[in-house]
Motif scaffolding. Sequence first.
Motif, short mmCIF file in Angstrom:
data_model
loop_
_atom_site.label_atom_id
_atom_site.label_comp_id
_atom_site.label_asym_id
_atom_site.label_seq_id
_atom_site.Cartn_x
_atom_site.Cartn_y
_atom_site.Cartn_z
N THR A 41 54.78 -40.37 28.68
CA THR A 41 53.53 -39.98 28.03
C THR A 41 53.55 -38.50 27.64
O THR A 41 53.05 -38.14 26.57
N ASP A 42 54.13 -37.65 28.49
CA ASP A 42 54.22 -36.22 28.19
C ASP A 42 55.16 -35.98 27.01
O ASP A 42 54.88 -35.14 26.13
N ILE A 43 56.28 -36.68 26.99
CA ILE A 43 57.24 -36.52 25.90
C ILE A 43 56.60 -36.98 24.58
O ILE A 43 56.70 -36.29 23.56
N ALA A 44 55.95 -38.13 24.63
CA ALA A 44 55.32 -38.66 23.41
C ALA A 44 54.25 -37.71 22.89
O ALA A 44 54.16 -37.46 21.68
N ARG A 45 53.46 -37.16 23.79
CA ARG A 45 52.40 -36.23 23.37
C ARG A 45 53.02 -34.99 22.71
O ARG A 45 52.53 -34.52 21.67
N PRO A 51 53.39 -43.37 23.33
CA PRO A 51 54.37 -43.73 24.36
C PRO A 51 55.15 -45.00 24.04
O PRO A 51 56.38 -45.02 24.24
N PRO A 52 54.50 -46.08 23.53
CA PRO A 52 55.29 -47.27 23.22
C PRO A 52 56.39 -47.02 22.20
O PRO A 52 57.43 -47.70 22.22
N ALA A 53 56.19 -46.04 21.32
CA ALA A 53 57.20 -45.76 20.30
C ALA A 53 58.50 -45.25 20.93
O ALA A 53 59.60 -45.50 20.39
N LEU A 54 58.39 -44.57 22.08
CA LEU A 54 59.61 -44.07 22.73
C LEU A 54 60.50 -45.21 23.22
O LEU A 54 61.73 -45.04 23.31
N TYR A 55 59.88 -46.35 23.52
CA TYR A 55 60.67 -47.46 24.06
C TYR A 55 61.57 -48.08 22.99
O TYR A 55 62.43 -48.91 23.32
N ARG A 56 61.39 -47.70 21.75
CA ARG A 56 62.33 -48.16 20.72
C ARG A 56 63.66 -47.43 20.84
O ARG A 56 64.67 -47.86 20.29
N TYR A 57 63.65 -46.28 21.54
CA TYR A 57 64.86 -45.46 21.65
C TYR A 57 65.44 -45.47 23.06
O TYR A 57 66.66 -45.39 23.22
#
Length: 241
Positions: A41-45, A51-57
């Motif tokens: 969540t911190d990285i996504a912000r 946050p769900p977008a990070l799970y594509r990577y």
Amino acid sequence: MTAAQRAAPRRERARAATIEEIKQTALRLMHEQGTLSVRFTDIARAMDMTPPALYRYFADRDVLLCALITDAYDALGEYVAECREGAPVADLAERWKAVAQAYRDWARREPEQFMLILGMPLPGYAAPTDGPTTEAAKRAMAQLQSLFHEANAQGALRPPIVAEVSAAVEECAAMKNAESPATVSPAHFQAMLHAWASLHGFVMLEINGHFDWIGEAARDALFLGQVRAIAHAAGMPVPDA
């Protein structure tokens, strides 16, 4: 080439750039927050993503940590190897000094990455057995091992100060020697581990601020003395003062 074929490399480059940005953002947050634990969540912000977008990577936090740890080991190993090869092959004392100084310099320049791979274990994280982090760690640590092999091949290894070797350490030495075409005696295998432990101990004290009360020039002199003492104890050629 079709439009679809041209688009594929662009997508691959964009994906690789995003993966790199995620990793760099994670390292930056570790530095800013003073912790090696970061949340998606911190990285996504920080990246203006969901946050769900990070799970594509990255499938989860452990996969991201695995990538960061692998990168760090590779970067450390490459830097140490580059510095070692900058010293003459026949000058083993200078090559040892170059390896030790490179280990110290990289840790001071990249403290988050250094602590990530060689600091306290990360809570809840277990590296995959025989995975990329294990292989990267072997490549990085091989830089010190190769010095002992070079000295042995050149007939430059003296008996180490601590020559007594337990059966347990002899077993470890035999296991490691079986993995490499170049071998050293159990006593010198033990000396190599003592050398790493001594070098690492100094660097950990320094990057964690425990030598801040000593001036820079004094720290440099103290480090050179440590490097010379390690070489003397290990039976390696000793650098000049």
